[in-house]
Scaffold this active site. Structure first.
Site, PDB file in Angstrom:
ATOM      1  N   SER A  87      22.583  25.868  55.522  1.00  0.00           N
ATOM      2  CA  SER A  87      22.240  24.799  56.464  1.00  0.00           C
ATOM      3  C   SER A  87      23.514  24.128  56.991  1.00  0.00           C
ATOM      4  O   SER A  87      23.618  23.828  58.182  1.00  0.00           O
ATOM      5  CB  SER A  87      21.324  23.785  55.787  1.00  0.00           C
ATOM      6  OG  SER A  87      20.127  24.413  55.399  1.00  0.00           O
ATOM      7  N   LYS A 130      24.201  14.919  49.492  1.00  0.00           N
ATOM      8  CA  LYS A 130      24.830  15.509  50.679  1.00  0.00           C
ATOM      9  C   LYS A 130      24.548  14.565  51.841  1.00  0.00           C
ATOM     10  O   LYS A 130      23.554  13.830  51.814  1.00  0.00           O
ATOM     11  CB  LYS A 130      24.171  16.847  51.078  1.00  0.00           C
ATOM     12  CG  LYS A 130      23.963  17.860  50.002  1.00  0.00           C
ATOM     13  CD  LYS A 130      23.364  19.143  50.599  1.00  0.00           C
ATOM     14  CE  LYS A 130      22.967  20.094  49.485  1.00  0.00           C
ATOM     15  NZ  LYS A 130      22.553  21.404  49.970  1.00  0.00           N
ATOM     16  N   HIS A 159      15.260  30.549  54.465  1.00  0.00           N
ATOM     17  CA  HIS A 159      14.295  29.796  53.655  1.00  0.00           C
ATOM     18  C   HIS A 159      12.863  30.250  53.961  1.00  0.00           C
ATOM     19  O   HIS A 159      12.046  30.396  53.053  1.00  0.00           O
ATOM     20  CB  HIS A 159      14.393  28.292  53.954  1.00  0.00           C
ATOM     21  CG  HIS A 159      15.709  27.657  53.610  1.00  0.00           C
ATOM     22  ND1 HIS A 159      16.376  26.807  54.459  1.00  0.00           N
ATOM     23  CD2 HIS A 159      16.476  27.726  52.491  1.00  0.00           C
ATOM     24  CE1 HIS A 159      17.494  26.371  53.892  1.00  0.00           C
ATOM     25  NE2 HIS A 159      17.584  26.931  52.693  1.00  0.00           N
ATOM     26  N   ARG A 161      21.642  34.110  47.326  1.00  0.00           N
ATOM     27  CA  ARG A 161      22.336  34.796  48.420  1.00  0.00           C
ATOM     28  C   ARG A 161      23.517  35.615  47.935  1.00  0.00           C
ATOM     29  O   ARG A 161      23.797  36.670  48.429  1.00  0.00           O
ATOM     30  CB  ARG A 161      22.820  33.770  49.449  1.00  0.00           C
ATOM     31  CG  ARG A 161      21.701  33.106  50.215  1.00  0.00           C
ATOM     32  CD  ARG A 161      22.186  31.879  50.927  1.00  0.00           C
ATOM     33  NE  ARG A 161      22.820  30.978  49.981  1.00  0.00           N
ATOM     34  CZ  ARG A 161      23.600  29.976  50.302  1.00  0.00           C
ATOM     35  NH1 ARG A 161      23.876  29.733  51.555  1.00  0.00           N
ATOM     36  NH2 ARG A 161      24.124  29.204  49.369  1.00  0.00           N
TER      37      ARG A 161
HETATM   38  N1  COA Z   1      18.633  31.160  53.222  1.00  0.00           N
HETATM   39  C1  COA Z   1      19.491  30.345  53.858  1.00  0.00           C
HETATM   40  N2  COA Z   1      20.166  29.362  53.249  1.00  0.00           N
HETATM   41  C2  COA Z   1      19.943  29.177  51.951  1.00  0.00           C
HETATM   42  C3  COA Z   1      19.067  29.988  51.217  1.00  0.00           C
HETATM   43  C4  COA Z   1      18.394  31.016  51.906  1.00  0.00           C
HETATM   44  N3  COA Z   1      17.533  31.824  51.307  1.00  0.00           N
HETATM   45  N4  COA Z   1      19.060  29.572  49.942  1.00  0.00           N
HETATM   46  C5  COA Z   1      19.914  28.539  49.879  1.00  0.00           C
HETATM   47  N5  COA Z   1      20.438  28.308  51.083  1.00  0.00           N
HETATM   48  C6  COA Z   1      21.439  27.289  51.429  1.00  0.00           C
HETATM   49  C7  COA Z   1      20.822  25.929  51.616  1.00  0.00           C
HETATM   50  O1  COA Z   1      20.449  25.725  52.957  1.00  0.00           O
HETATM   51  C8  COA Z   1      21.945  25.018  51.194  1.00  0.00           C
HETATM   52  O2  COA Z   1      22.809  24.821  52.259  1.00  0.00           O
HETATM   53  P1  COA Z   1      23.658  23.479  52.356  1.00  0.00           P
HETATM   54  O3  COA Z   1      24.356  23.265  51.055  1.00  0.00           O
HETATM   55  O4  COA Z   1      24.554  23.807  53.465  1.00  0.00           O
HETATM   56  O5  COA Z   1      22.678  22.377  52.645  1.00  0.00           O
HETATM   57  C9  COA Z   1      22.735  25.802  50.170  1.00  0.00           C
HETATM   58  O6  COA Z   1      22.343  27.151  50.362  1.00  0.00           O
HETATM   59  C10 COA Z   1      22.448  25.395  48.791  1.00  0.00           C
HETATM   60  O7  COA Z   1      21.085  25.376  48.683  1.00  0.00           O
HETATM   61  P2  COA Z   1      20.363  25.072  47.365  1.00  0.00           P
HETATM   62  O8  COA Z   1      21.062  25.667  46.232  1.00  0.00           O
HETATM   63  O9  COA Z   1      18.958  25.482  47.594  1.00  0.00           O
HETATM   64  O10 COA Z   1      20.488  23.546  47.233  1.00  0.00           O
HETATM   65  P3  COA Z   1      19.580  22.528  47.848  1.00  0.00           P
HETATM   66  O11 COA Z   1      20.428  21.357  48.129  1.00  0.00           O
HETATM   67  O12 COA Z   1      18.834  23.033  49.010  1.00  0.00           O
HETATM   68  O13 COA Z   1      18.512  22.201  46.680  1.00  0.00           O
HETATM   69  C11 COA Z   1      17.706  21.137  44.675  1.00  0.00           C
HETATM   70  C12 COA Z   1      18.904  21.739  45.431  1.00  0.00           C
HETATM   71  C13 COA Z   1      17.039  20.041  45.499  1.00  0.00           C
HETATM   72  C14 COA Z   1      16.685  22.188  44.362  1.00  0.00           C
HETATM   73  C15 COA Z   1      18.300  20.588  43.339  1.00  0.00           C
HETATM   74  O14 COA Z   1      19.388  19.749  43.623  1.00  0.00           O
HETATM   75  C16 COA Z   1      17.274  19.801  42.552  1.00  0.00           C
HETATM   76  O15 COA Z   1      16.433  20.374  41.881  1.00  0.00           O
HETATM   77  N6  COA Z   1      17.342  18.458  42.649  1.00  0.00           N
HETATM   78  C17 COA Z   1      16.354  17.566  42.014  1.00  0.00           C
HETATM   79  C18 COA Z   1      16.919  16.934  40.736  1.00  0.00           C
HETATM   80  C19 COA Z   1      16.903  17.945  39.632  1.00  0.00           C
HETATM   81  O16 COA Z   1      15.847  18.302  39.130  1.00  0.00           O
HETATM   82  N7  COA Z   1      18.109  18.462  39.298  1.00  0.00           N
HETATM   83  C20 COA Z   1      18.239  19.567  38.383  1.00  0.00           C
HETATM   84  C21 COA Z   1      18.240  19.148  36.945  1.00  0.00           C
HETATM   85  S1  COA Z   1      19.315  17.826  36.562  1.00  0.00           S
END
Ligand code: COA
Length: 175
Positions: free
Chosen positions: A128, A41, A17, A90
């Site tokens: 994560s 989550k 990140h 990723r």
């Molecule tokens: N390096 C390491 N890990 C990474 C990474 C990177 N570059 N990119 C992603 N990851 C990991 C994250 O740590 C996460 O791990 P986890 O599932 O074990 O916690 C996983 O990959 C998925 O990450 P991500 O896709 O970024 O999901 P997120 O939960 O971190 O974020 C939001 C998702 C918050 C951006 C999304 O749910 C959101 O926008 N929510 C708000 C409501 C909304 O607008 N929804 C969309 C329209 S309805």
């Protein structure tokens, strides 16, 4: 002036990140890391802790700031005056998920563009959840998270696990 938001759960922030935030800071005038407050989550760290952990990781980058948010990511972007949402990719499965989310976000807010950055090779396998699981099981995740996150993870999960294992062994032994 182009402002981007980089949204995520960041429970906790990883070096993957931080790498995405750092590279975004070179592409945009201002980057606001958005720490989403209530993802579907089970969280280990509170919103305040997740913000603070990310803040400490990027404190040396002048044009990046970290803020908590609730509600839609596109609304947060608008509120911040951002026209770009940054996400890290990723692997192939991330693409499918991002593509769907991007289409929904585009429908909700046509003016906001999605920019995806490819995650660096050494962090392709990092998530994560996997880091938390490895820590719980006594694995060494050094090099995958900033040092201050490593110690928080150890405090929160490593020690707890060690204590609960030794507790259950001694309970088991006494019966
Ligand atoms: N390096 C390491 N890990 C990474 C990474 C990177 N570059 N990119 C992603 N990851 C990991 C994250 O740590 C996460 O791990 P986890 O599932 O074990 O916690 C996983 O990959 C998925 O990450 P991500 O896709 O970024 O999901 P997120 O939960 O971190 O974020 C939001 C998702 C918050 C951006 C999304 O749910 C959101 O926008 N929510 C708000 C409501 C909304 O607008 N929804 C969309 C329209 S309805």
């Amino acid at each position: 002036m182009v402002t981007a938001v980089y949204p995520g759960t960041f429970d906790p922030v990883t070096n993957g990140h931080v790498d995405i935030a750092m590279r975004s800071s070179r592409l945009f005038d201002k980057v606001i890391v958005g720490v989403y407050d209530s993802p579907p989550k089970t969280l280990v760290f509170s919103t305040e802790e997740r913000v603070e952990l990310f803040h400490r990781a990027i404190a040396h980058i002048p044009n990046v700031e970290v803020r908590p948010y609730a509600g839609l990511t596109v609304d947060f972007a608008k509120e911040m005056g951002a026209t770009v949402v940054v996400r890290g990719l990723r692997m192939g499965s991330d693409f499918d998920y991002e593509f769907n989310m991007a289409l929904m976000n585009k429908k909700l807010s046509p003016d906001v563009e999605l920019v995806c950055l490819m995650t660096r090779l050494e962090y392709q396998f990092v998530s994560s959840s996997m880091l938390k699981e490895a820590t719980r099981l006594g694995g060494d995740v050094r090099g995958l998270v900033p040092d201050h996150v490593l110690s928080m993870l150890g405090d929160r999960l490593g020690a707890t696990k060690a204590a609960s294992i030794s507790g259950s062994i001694s309970e088991g032994g006494a019966s």
